[in-house]
Design a protein around this motif. Sequence first.
Motif, mmCIF file in Angstrom:
data_model
loop_
_atom_site.group_PDB
_atom_site.id
_atom_site.type_symbol
_atom_site.label_atom_id
_atom_site.label_comp_id
_atom_site.label_asym_id
_atom_site.label_seq_id
_atom_site.Cartn_x
_atom_site.Cartn_y
_atom_site.Cartn_z
ATOM 1 N N GLY A 264 0.823 -1.210 0.000
ATOM 2 C CA GLY A 264 0.000 0.000 0.000
ATOM 3 C C GLY A 264 0.854 1.256 0.000
ATOM 4 O O GLY A 264 0.547 2.233 -0.701
ATOM 5 N N ILE A 265 1.921 1.229 0.776
ATOM 6 C CA ILE A 265 2.848 2.374 0.805
ATOM 7 C C ILE A 265 3.491 2.569 -0.567
ATOM 8 O O ILE A 265 3.614 3.696 -1.065
ATOM 9 N N ALA A 266 3.878 1.452 -1.197
ATOM 10 C CA ALA A 266 4.459 1.528 -2.538
ATOM 11 C C ALA A 266 3.466 2.096 -3.542
ATOM 12 O O ALA A 266 3.827 2.908 -4.412
ATOM 13 N N ALA A 267 2.204 1.694 -3.421
ATOM 14 C CA ALA A 267 1.169 2.193 -4.330
ATOM 15 C C ALA A 267 0.993 3.705 -4.175
ATOM 16 O O ALA A 267 0.862 4.434 -5.171
ATOM 17 N N ILE A 268 1.007 4.176 -2.924
ATOM 18 C CA ILE A 268 0.885 5.623 -2.682
ATOM 19 C C ILE A 268 2.074 6.367 -3.277
ATOM 20 O O ILE A 268 1.926 7.462 -3.846
ATOM 21 N N GLN A 269 3.264 5.775 -3.162
ATOM 22 C CA GLN A 269 4.456 6.378 -3.761
ATOM 23 C C GLN A 269 4.294 6.513 -5.275
ATOM 24 O O GLN A 269 4.663 7.534 -5.851
ATOM 25 N N PHE A 270 3.751 5.484 -5.906
ATOM 26 C CA PHE A 270 3.485 5.563 -7.346
ATOM 27 C C PHE A 270 2.553 6.728 -7.652
ATOM 28 O O PHE A 270 2.773 7.490 -8.598
ATOM 29 N N LEU A 271 1.503 6.856 -6.851
ATOM 30 C CA LEU A 271 0.515 7.907 -7.080
ATOM 31 C C LEU A 271 1.130 9.286 -6.910
ATOM 32 O O LEU A 271 0.892 10.193 -7.728
ATOM 33 N N LEU A 272 1.939 9.468 -5.870
ATOM 34 C CA LEU A 272 2.581 10.762 -5.620
ATOM 35 C C LEU A 272 3.554 11.146 -6.729
ATOM 36 O O LEU A 272 3.804 12.328 -6.967
ATOM 37 N N LYS A 273 4.113 10.141 -7.381
ATOM 38 C CA LYS A 273 5.050 10.396 -8.477
ATOM 39 C C LYS A 273 4.334 10.529 -9.823
ATOM 40 O O LYS A 273 4.987 10.666 -10.862
ATOM 41 N N GLY A 274 3.015 10.493 -9.797
ATOM 42 C CA GLY A 274 2.247 10.640 -11.023
ATOM 43 C C GLY A 274 2.161 9.380 -11.854
ATOM 44 O O GLY A 274 1.713 9.416 -13.008
ATOM 45 N N LYS A 275 2.562 8.229 -11.284
ATOM 46 C CA LYS A 275 2.523 6.960 -12.011
ATOM 47 C C LYS A 275 1.199 6.243 -11.726
ATOM 48 O O LYS A 275 1.139 5.201 -11.079
ATOM 49 N N THR A 276 0.129 6.837 -12.246
ATOM 50 C CA THR A 276 -1.214 6.337 -11.958
ATOM 51 C C THR A 276 -1.402 4.905 -12.424
ATOM 52 O O THR A 276 -2.057 4.096 -11.745
ATOM 53 N N ASN A 277 -0.842 4.565 -13.584
ATOM 54 C CA ASN A 277 -0.997 3.200 -14.105
ATOM 55 C C ASN A 277 -0.377 2.165 -13.177
ATOM 56 O O ASN A 277 -0.899 1.061 -13.021
ATOM 57 N N HIS A 278 0.740 2.519 -12.544
ATOM 58 C CA HIS A 278 1.391 1.592 -11.615
ATOM 59 C C HIS A 278 0.614 1.517 -10.295
ATOM 60 O O HIS A 278 0.536 0.449 -9.684
ATOM 61 N N PHE A 279 0.062 2.644 -9.864
ATOM 62 C CA PHE A 279 -0.808 2.653 -8.682
ATOM 63 C C PHE A 279 -1.981 1.702 -8.896
ATOM 64 O O PHE A 279 -2.296 0.861 -8.040
ATOM 65 N N LEU A 280 -2.617 1.815 -10.054
ATOM 66 C CA LEU A 280 -3.753 0.945 -10.364
ATOM 67 C C LEU A 280 -3.308 -0.511 -10.506
ATOM 68 O O LEU A 280 -4.053 -1.426 -10.143
ATOM 69 N N ALA A 281 -2.090 -0.716 -11.012
ATOM 70 C CA ALA A 281 -1.583 -2.076 -11.160
ATOM 71 C C ALA A 281 -1.451 -2.770 -9.808
ATOM 72 O O ALA A 281 -1.736 -3.968 -9.675
ATOM 73 N N VAL A 282 -1.015 -2.031 -8.776
ATOM 74 C CA VAL A 282 -0.907 -2.609 -7.435
ATOM 75 C C VAL A 282 -2.297 -2.967 -6.904
ATOM 76 O O VAL A 282 -2.495 -4.047 -6.321
ATOM 77 N N LEU A 283 -3.263 -2.078 -7.103
ATOM 78 C CA LEU A 283 -4.634 -2.368 -6.656
ATOM 79 C C LEU A 283 -5.193 -3.605 -7.363
ATOM 80 O O LEU A 283 -5.818 -4.465 -6.727
ATOM 81 N N LYS A 284 -4.956 -3.682 -8.660
ATOM 82 C CA LYS A 284 -5.428 -4.853 -9.413
ATOM 83 C C LYS A 284 -4.716 -6.126 -8.961
ATOM 84 O O LYS A 284 -5.317 -7.200 -8.911
ATOM 85 N N ALA A 285 -3.438 -5.991 -8.612
ATOM 86 C CA ALA A 285 -2.672 -7.149 -8.136
ATOM 87 C C ALA A 285 -3.275 -7.691 -6.848
ATOM 88 O O ALA A 285 -3.414 -8.911 -6.672
ATOM 89 N N HIS A 286 -3.657 -6.797 -5.940
ATOM 90 C CA HIS A 286 -4.255 -7.233 -4.681
ATOM 91 C C HIS A 286 -5.633 -7.847 -4.908
ATOM 92 O O HIS A 286 -5.977 -8.857 -4.283
ATOM 93 N N ALA A 287 -6.407 -7.262 -5.797
ATOM 94 C CA ALA A 287 -7.725 -7.825 -6.099
ATOM 95 C C ALA A 287 -7.589 -9.232 -6.680
ATOM 96 O O ALA A 287 -8.333 -10.149 -6.306
ATOM 97 N N SER A 288 -6.618 -9.409 -7.573
ATOM 98 C CA SER A 288 -6.379 -10.724 -8.154
ATOM 99 C C SER A 288 -5.906 -11.705 -7.090
ATOM 100 O O SER A 288 -6.320 -12.877 -7.079
ATOM 101 N N PHE A 289 -5.049 -11.228 -6.196
ATOM 102 C CA PHE A 289 -4.554 -12.085 -5.109
ATOM 103 C C PHE A 289 -5.694 -12.587 -4.235
ATOM 104 O O PHE A 289 -5.752 -13.772 -3.894
ATOM 105 N N TYR A 290 -6.624 -11.711 -3.874
ATOM 106 C CA TYR A 290 -7.762 -12.129 -3.041
ATOM 107 C C TYR A 290 -8.543 -13.250 -3.724
ATOM 108 O O TYR A 290 -8.960 -14.224 -3.088
ATOM 109 N N SER A 291 -8.735 -13.112 -5.032
ATOM 110 C CA SER A 291 -9.531 -14.103 -5.755
ATOM 111 C C SER A 291 -8.809 -15.448 -5.874
ATOM 112 O O SER A 291 -9.451 -16.482 -6.036
ATOM 113 N N LEU A 292 -7.468 -15.411 -5.777
ATOM 114 C CA LEU A 292 -6.672 -16.631 -5.948
ATOM 115 C C LEU A 292 -6.138 -17.204 -4.638
ATOM 116 O O LEU A 292 -5.484 -18.252 -4.654
ATOM 117 N N PHE A 293 -6.422 -16.536 -3.532
ATOM 118 C CA PHE A 293 -5.801 -16.916 -2.266
ATOM 119 C C PHE A 293 -6.072 -18.376 -1.902
ATOM 120 O O PHE A 293 -5.145 -19.142 -1.603
#
Length: 333
Positions: A264-293
């Motif tokens: 989550g901290i890494a995702a916020i860092q992406f967002l602060l640096k303007g790397k919105t696509n990478h921020f969203l990629a982390v969120l999608k990664a977690h959503a995928s992880f929940y579905s595959l846990f």
Amino acid sequence: MKVAVVILNWNGVQLLEQFLPSVVKNSPDATVFVADNASTDNSISYVNTFFPTVKIIKNDLNLGFAGGYNEALKSVDADLFALVNSDIEVTENWLKPIITTFENEPKTAIIQPKILDYKRKEYFEYAGAAGGFIDKYGYPYCRGRIFETLEKDNGQYDDTSEIFWASGACFFIRSSVYKELKGFDADFFAHQEEVDLCWRTINKGYTIMYNSASVVYHVGGATLQQGNPKKTFLNFRNSLLMLTKNLPQKEIYSILFQRMILDGIAAIQFLLKGKTNHFLAVLKAHASFYSLFTIHYNKREVFQVEKYYTVKSIVYLYFIKNVMIFKDILTFK
């Protein structure tokens, strides 16, 4: 020992033109294969025309790194599999020290050579360097590479030593162990599947080695560039899946929770640096992880090694303590 050098290819005819000659020339005692992941370019015709001794394995679909190798290796009869990226240049006698180690050390299941940067040959390359380790939270690092910091090769890792994971860029494994572990986890598709396989190998009681007498040069990022959001997605998701499968039972939930906070901290860092696509990629990664846990929790082996890490947090040492050289982290063990 019967050795098969297997190069996984997907629309990589230019890489084959550049690097296949060194593999064929310097592997006289091995059978060389190109495993093609349903390429749409002229990769296969190129190999057939210019390297008729190289055997072709055709996968019907692009199954990624993990699934592609799993499917291709069903057709390969050898004692040792040398899995080699299509952007690897090998050197003279690169196979001999690896084969000797396997012959002399029956408990060694996987070996990685020294991996240097093709573009800056005096430096270690990002994907593997001089052998890999992970911290308590599953973050990988190497002798010769911590996050984005690459060391110059001054002979500081000219040895044969035990490591935790070997790079999939150039990866030797006993075929018997590969089959025992049922290969890579195809659900990973690409990225960190080799770390997962190595961890499972260690859980089975085998050892993994680095041997500097074998040297290769790796371009790196030729298939999926470092700044690609898909790479971010796969790395974050697959790391969580790997932890779920391999962490000691008593620590699995606490470490996963802490790792997700760090993500989550890494995702916020992406967002602060303007790397919105990478921020969203982390969120999608977690959503995928929940579905595959649950699926991946059920893949856990009966036994998991208790001590799988060398340092507690490489993130803390690198970003807070400014420790960027592998030898310096050893004081924090």
